[in-house]
Structures are given as C-alpha cells and as structure tokens.
Write a protein that holds these residues in place. Structure first.
Motif, PDB file in Angstrom:
ATOM      1  N   GLU A 184      42.133 -11.274  23.304  1.00 57.31           N
ATOM      2  CA  GLU A 184      41.570 -10.741  23.873  1.00 57.31           C
ATOM      3  C   GLU A 184      39.954 -11.261  23.758  1.00 57.31           C
ATOM      4  O   GLU A 184      39.156 -10.878  24.933  1.00 57.31           O
ATOM      5  N   LEU A 185      39.552 -11.540  23.005  1.00 56.07           N
ATOM      6  CA  LEU A 185      38.225 -12.192  23.028  1.00 56.07           C
ATOM      7  C   LEU A 185      38.179 -13.500  23.495  1.00 56.07           C
ATOM      8  O   LEU A 185      37.698 -14.134  24.254  1.00 56.07           O
ATOM      9  N   CYS A 186      39.148 -13.611  23.686  1.00 59.31           N
ATOM     10  CA  CYS A 186      39.773 -15.396  24.720  1.00 59.31           C
ATOM     11  C   CYS A 186      40.029 -14.417  25.778  1.00 59.31           C
ATOM     12  O   CYS A 186      38.972 -15.938  27.240  1.00 59.31           O
ATOM     13  N   TYR A 187      40.345 -13.891  26.577  1.00 53.25           N
ATOM     14  CA  TYR A 187      40.132 -12.832  27.933  1.00 53.25           C
ATOM     15  C   TYR A 187      39.123 -13.181  28.755  1.00 53.25           C
ATOM     16  O   TYR A 187      38.854 -13.105  29.742  1.00 53.25           O
ATOM     17  N   VAL A 188      37.882 -12.174  27.106  1.00 53.43           N
ATOM     18  CA  VAL A 188      36.687 -12.409  27.280  1.00 53.43           C
ATOM     19  C   VAL A 188      36.052 -13.174  27.970  1.00 53.43           C
ATOM     20  O   VAL A 188      35.682 -13.918  29.084  1.00 53.43           O
ATOM     21  N   GLY A 189      36.974 -14.600  27.044  1.00 53.57           N
ATOM     22  CA  GLY A 189      36.120 -16.183  27.632  1.00 53.57           C
ATOM     23  C   GLY A 189      36.043 -16.534  29.184  1.00 53.57           C
ATOM     24  O   GLY A 189      35.203 -17.289  29.589  1.00 53.57           O
ATOM     25  N   CYS A 190      37.706 -16.294  28.637  1.00 48.12           N
ATOM     26  CA  CYS A 190      37.883 -17.164  30.284  1.00 48.12           C
ATOM     27  C   CYS A 190      38.150 -16.230  31.924  1.00 48.12           C
ATOM     28  O   CYS A 190      38.524 -16.283  32.469  1.00 48.12           O
ATOM     29  N   GLY A 191      37.374 -14.793  31.607  1.00 44.83           N
ATOM     30  CA  GLY A 191      37.000 -14.189  32.555  1.00 44.83           C
ATOM     31  C   GLY A 191      38.223 -13.156  32.851  1.00 44.83           C
ATOM     32  O   GLY A 191      37.671 -12.608  34.421  1.00 44.83           O
ATOM     33  N   ARG A 192      39.040 -12.963  32.550  1.00 44.35           N
ATOM     34  CA  ARG A 192      40.246 -11.959  32.995  1.00 44.35           C
ATOM     35  C   ARG A 192      39.724 -10.283  32.368  1.00 44.35           C
ATOM     36  O   ARG A 192      40.125  -9.669  33.054  1.00 44.35           O
ATOM     37  N   ILE A 193      39.185 -10.552  31.319  1.00 44.41           N
ATOM     38  CA  ILE A 193      38.269  -9.130  31.228  1.00 44.41           C
ATOM     39  C   ILE A 193      36.664  -9.145  30.540  1.00 44.41           C
ATOM     40  O   ILE A 193      36.236 -10.056  30.313  1.00 44.41           O
ATOM     41  N   ASP A 194      35.801  -8.409  30.749  1.00 44.69           N
ATOM     42  CA  ASP A 194      34.468  -8.453  30.706  1.00 44.69           C
ATOM     43  C   ASP A 194      34.040  -8.091  29.534  1.00 44.69           C
ATOM     44  O   ASP A 194      32.348  -8.345  28.979  1.00 44.69           O
ATOM     45  N   GLY A 195      34.498  -7.510  28.525  1.00 43.41           N
ATOM     46  CA  GLY A 195      34.531  -7.225  27.248  1.00 43.41           C
ATOM     47  C   GLY A 195      35.710  -6.525  26.213  1.00 43.41           C
ATOM     48  O   GLY A 195      36.431  -6.629  26.952  1.00 43.41           O
ATOM     49  N   PHE A 196      35.200  -6.438  24.830  1.00 36.09           N
ATOM     50  CA  PHE A 196      35.844  -5.843  24.082  1.00 36.09           C
ATOM     51  C   PHE A 196      35.386  -5.623  23.195  1.00 36.09           C
ATOM     52  O   PHE A 196      34.200  -6.265  22.026  1.00 36.09           O
ATOM     53  N   ILE A 197      35.858  -4.518  23.231  1.00 38.98           N
ATOM     54  CA  ILE A 197      34.899  -3.399  22.041  1.00 38.98           C
ATOM     55  C   ILE A 197      35.801  -2.981  20.984  1.00 38.98           C
ATOM     56  O   ILE A 197      36.485  -2.292  21.394  1.00 38.98           O
ATOM     57  N   ASP A 198      35.416  -2.528  19.353  1.00 40.79           N
ATOM     58  CA  ASP A 198      36.271  -2.188  18.929  1.00 40.79           C
ATOM     59  C   ASP A 198      35.400  -1.818  17.860  1.00 40.79           C
ATOM     60  O   ASP A 198      34.518  -2.513  17.049  1.00 40.79           O
ATOM     61  N   VAL A 199      35.496  -0.071  17.623  1.00 42.80           N
ATOM     62  CA  VAL A 199      34.579   0.223  16.623  1.00 42.80           C
ATOM     63  C   VAL A 199      35.363   0.939  15.274  1.00 42.80           C
ATOM     64  O   VAL A 199      34.699   1.574  14.438  1.00 42.80           O
ATOM     65  N   ARG A 200      36.517   0.301  15.263  1.00 45.81           N
ATOM     66  CA  ARG A 200      37.408   1.219  14.350  1.00 45.81           C
ATOM     67  C   ARG A 200      36.725   0.582  12.933  1.00 45.81           C
ATOM     68  O   ARG A 200      36.978   0.566  12.194  1.00 45.81           O
ATOM     69  N   GLY A 201      36.359  -0.190  12.922  1.00 49.04           N
ATOM     70  CA  GLY A 201      36.020  -1.195  11.915  1.00 49.04           C
ATOM     71  C   GLY A 201      36.547  -1.649  10.338  1.00 49.04           C
ATOM     72  O   GLY A 201      37.043  -1.821   9.445  1.00 49.04           O
ATOM     73  N   THR A 202      38.192  -2.508  11.494  1.00 43.41           N
ATOM     74  CA  THR A 202      38.912  -3.188  11.047  1.00 43.41           C
ATOM     75  C   THR A 202      38.953  -4.738  11.296  1.00 43.41           C
ATOM     76  O   THR A 202      40.445  -4.923  10.226  1.00 43.41           O
ATOM     77  N   LEU A 203      38.181  -5.051  12.069  1.00 41.13           N
ATOM     78  CA  LEU A 203      38.481  -6.608  12.266  1.00 41.13           C
ATOM     79  C   LEU A 203      38.213  -7.383  11.234  1.00 41.13           C
ATOM     80  O   LEU A 203      36.777  -6.966  10.550  1.00 41.13           O
ATOM     81  N   ARG A 204      39.641  -8.336  10.602  1.00 43.66           N
ATOM     82  CA  ARG A 204      39.182  -9.134   9.589  1.00 43.66           C
ATOM     83  C   ARG A 204      38.505 -10.358  10.292  1.00 43.66           C
ATOM     84  O   ARG A 204      38.400 -10.733  11.303  1.00 43.66           O
ATOM     85  N   VAL A 205      38.156 -11.226   9.589  1.00 45.37           N
ATOM     86  CA  VAL A 205      37.871 -12.573   9.958  1.00 45.37           C
ATOM     87  C   VAL A 205      38.716 -13.155  10.574  1.00 45.37           C
ATOM     88  O   VAL A 205      38.492 -14.055  11.478  1.00 45.37           O
ATOM     89  N   THR A 206      39.536 -12.921   9.767  1.00 48.31           N
ATOM     90  CA  THR A 206      40.846 -13.667  10.449  1.00 48.31           C
ATOM     91  C   THR A 206      41.596 -13.803  11.825  1.00 48.31           C
ATOM     92  O   THR A 206      41.667 -14.464  12.688  1.00 48.31           O
ATOM     93  N   ASP A 207      41.151 -12.093  11.921  1.00 45.67           N
ATOM     94  CA  ASP A 207      41.323 -11.916  13.397  1.00 45.67           C
ATOM     95  C   ASP A 207      40.610 -12.437  14.209  1.00 45.67           C
ATOM     96  O   ASP A 207      41.170 -12.702  15.213  1.00 45.67           O
ATOM     97  N   ALA A 208      39.347 -12.676  14.260  1.00 46.25           N
ATOM     98  CA  ALA A 208      38.702 -12.520  15.190  1.00 46.25           C
ATOM     99  C   ALA A 208      37.600 -14.477  15.098  1.00 46.25           C
ATOM    100  O   ALA A 208      37.127 -14.627  15.794  1.00 46.25           O
ATOM    101  N   ALA A 209      37.775 -14.828  13.834  1.00 47.96           N
ATOM    102  CA  ALA A 209      36.913 -16.653  13.719  1.00 47.96           C
ATOM    103  C   ALA A 209      36.913 -17.063  14.833  1.00 47.96           C
ATOM    104  O   ALA A 209      36.536 -17.658  15.722  1.00 47.96           O
ATOM    105  N   ALA A 210      37.938 -17.101  15.118  1.00 46.13           N
ATOM    106  CA  ALA A 210      38.731 -18.669  16.089  1.00 46.13           C
ATOM    107  C   ALA A 210      38.160 -18.016  18.266  1.00 46.13           C
ATOM    108  O   ALA A 210      37.411 -18.767  18.594  1.00 46.13           O
ATOM    109  N   GLY A 211      38.966 -16.618  18.152  1.00 44.48           N
ATOM    110  CA  GLY A 211      38.102 -15.760  19.235  1.00 44.48           C
ATOM    111  C   GLY A 211      36.596 -15.951  19.158  1.00 44.48           C
ATOM    112  O   GLY A 211      36.434 -16.149  20.834  1.00 44.48           O
ATOM    113  N   MET A 212      36.502 -15.644  18.664  1.00 43.88           N
ATOM    114  CA  MET A 212      34.444 -15.461  18.890  1.00 43.88           C
ATOM    115  C   MET A 212      33.884 -16.872  19.130  1.00 43.88           C
ATOM    116  O   MET A 212      33.546 -16.884  20.296  1.00 43.88           O
TER     117      MET A 212
END
Length: 258
Positions: A184-212
């Motif tokens: 989903e972070l990569c989909y923001v990067g290529c313009g397929r979606i305009d944003g990715f919002i996650d307020v759950r407080g459960t994302l870990r560095v392993t989930d997000a580091a590459a996509g960010m």
C-alpha cells in the motif's frame, strides 16, 4: 545496486517456495509464536527461512530484524536488514493476490534501500536513497491529486473504534483496505492511491521500512499522525501509526486526523 540484485534472487526463491501453499489451509497453520507476539503461519516461516539462510551465507548486514525471528546477528561488517517475509499473510492464506516480500537495508538508523515484491503478481518496487523509486525498473512518482474529495486512500482504524478516521473518511472519495501495508505504501508511490493511513498503532518497522522509502523517493510524504518524522524502534513487538500521502494532501489529512 548489489543489495537490490540479491533481493531479486531471493524474491524468486520465496515466490517459488510458497506458490503451492497459497490459498490452502496448510499455509495458515500456526507453527509458533513469532518475535512480534503474533502467531507465525507456515507460509511466513518457509519464506523467512529462505531469506535468513541467504543472508547468513551472504553477510550483507551485521544484523537482521524480522517479524518471526526477531533480531539476529548475521556476521556482516555493518548495516541492518528489516524483513517481512510475507506482508499480508491473511491474503496469501486466503488466496487473495496481494501479499509481498519486503526487505529494507539501513545504516546508522537510516534506510538506504528498500525492496517490495508482490509475490502473487511479480510486480517489484525498489528504491535507493537519493536515486528515486522504481516499479519493474521504471521510475515512478506519486499522484498530483490535490483535492481530498477526489482522492483514493487506504484507511485503517482501530478495531471496533474507527473514531479517529471518521473525519477523513467523510472527505475522501474512495476508501480502500487492501491488507498489505508494504504494498500500500508502494501504491502511494506509484500513484495508484493518494494516501495510506493507519491509526491502529500496530505497524512495525519490518512492515513499513521498505515501502516508506519507496513512497518518499517517489515524491511522497510519510509521517506520524501529528505530521512529525516517524521513528520506529528496532523492536518488532512495538507498533506505530502512520500517514503516507502524495505530499500535496498531507497537511489536509493530518488536520482531519487531529
């Protein structure tokens, strides 16, 4: 970059290993409790074993941090690899073709390279800091959309309590829940979606580091819920919330989340 080429080889091996398991009950069999405190499914373990074995034999980093394994010494001179062997495990077990291998390489606490492959389709995103972001080798960039009322975003609220995202959900045009944060972070990067919002407080560095890194190198903005720099601990049992957008919409999104 040698790291990206290594990830290509690994992604092929992981894809081949899990292909026959996808969409089967066996893929979802719990084999243990992972370092992140959640059940490790068989498909996660198979994928992780392949990656860990490779980096054990080819010491690209000093340590590797993975959701299942936790932190391991890999014998390299420097650097940390953040690994999510199957991001979107539920999708993989259910046979939904949206799950990914996510690998990031960091030095001095700063991610230098990120790699995300959709294991179902083969689409591959990668980024190297300062060199841009790419999809299957072609440069990508975020969307130019400037109106929330025309935007499409992936929005995750807390289980049973979507209160914080109700305001933004009333503004965006299309709401998507895709089930694999790295992609989903990569989909923001290529313009397929305009944003990715996650307020759950459960994302870990392993989930997000590459996509960010993919998102940011494509021109996007990633922050915490207050608009500040997002800092992850090197600890898979600790989660964070995240906002990623095309940059143009970022301040508007933050305002509605406050």
């Amino acid at each position: 970059m040698e790291f990206i080429r290594a990830c290509d080889d690994l992604a092929g091996a992981v894809s081949d290993a899990v292909a026959g398991m996808v969409g089967t009950p066996e893929a979802g069999r719990c084999v243990r409790i992972g370092a992140d405190g959640t059940p490790t499914k068989l498909i996660d373990q198979v994928a992780e074993d392949i990656v860990v074995d490779y980096f054990t034999r080819n010491p690209f980093c000093r340590r590797l941090i993975s959701e299942e394994l936790g932190c391991a010494d890999m014998g390299g001179e420097k650097g940390t690899i953040f690994l999510d062997p199957v991001d979107g495990t539920y999708n993989a077990v259910a046979g939904i073709p949206f799950y990914a291998l996510s690998i990031a390489y960091a030095e001095g606490g700063i991610v230098q390279a990120g790699y995300v492959r959709n294991l179902a389709t083969g689409e591959t995103f990668h980024a190297v800091r300062g060199q841009g972001a790419f999809l299957d080798g072609r440069p990508i960039q975020v969307s130019g959309r400037s109106l929330l009322q025309e935007s499409a975003m992936s929005v995750y609220g807390r289980k049973f309590d979507p209160t914080r995202v109700l305001g933004i959900n009333r503004q965006i045009r299309r709401w998507r829940l895709l089930g694999a944060s790295a992609l989903e972070l990569c989909y923001v990067g290529c313009g397929r979606i305009d944003g990715f919002i996650d307020v759950r407080g459960t994302l870990r560095v392993t989930d997000a580091a590459a996509g960010m890194l993919v998102c940011e190198e494509a021109g996007g903005t990633v922050s915490d819920l207050e608009g500040n720099t997002l800092v992850f601990p090197d600890e898979v049992s600790v989660g964070r919330s995240l906002v990623a957008t095309n940059g143009i919409l970022h301040n508007k999104v933050i305002e509605y989340l406050r």
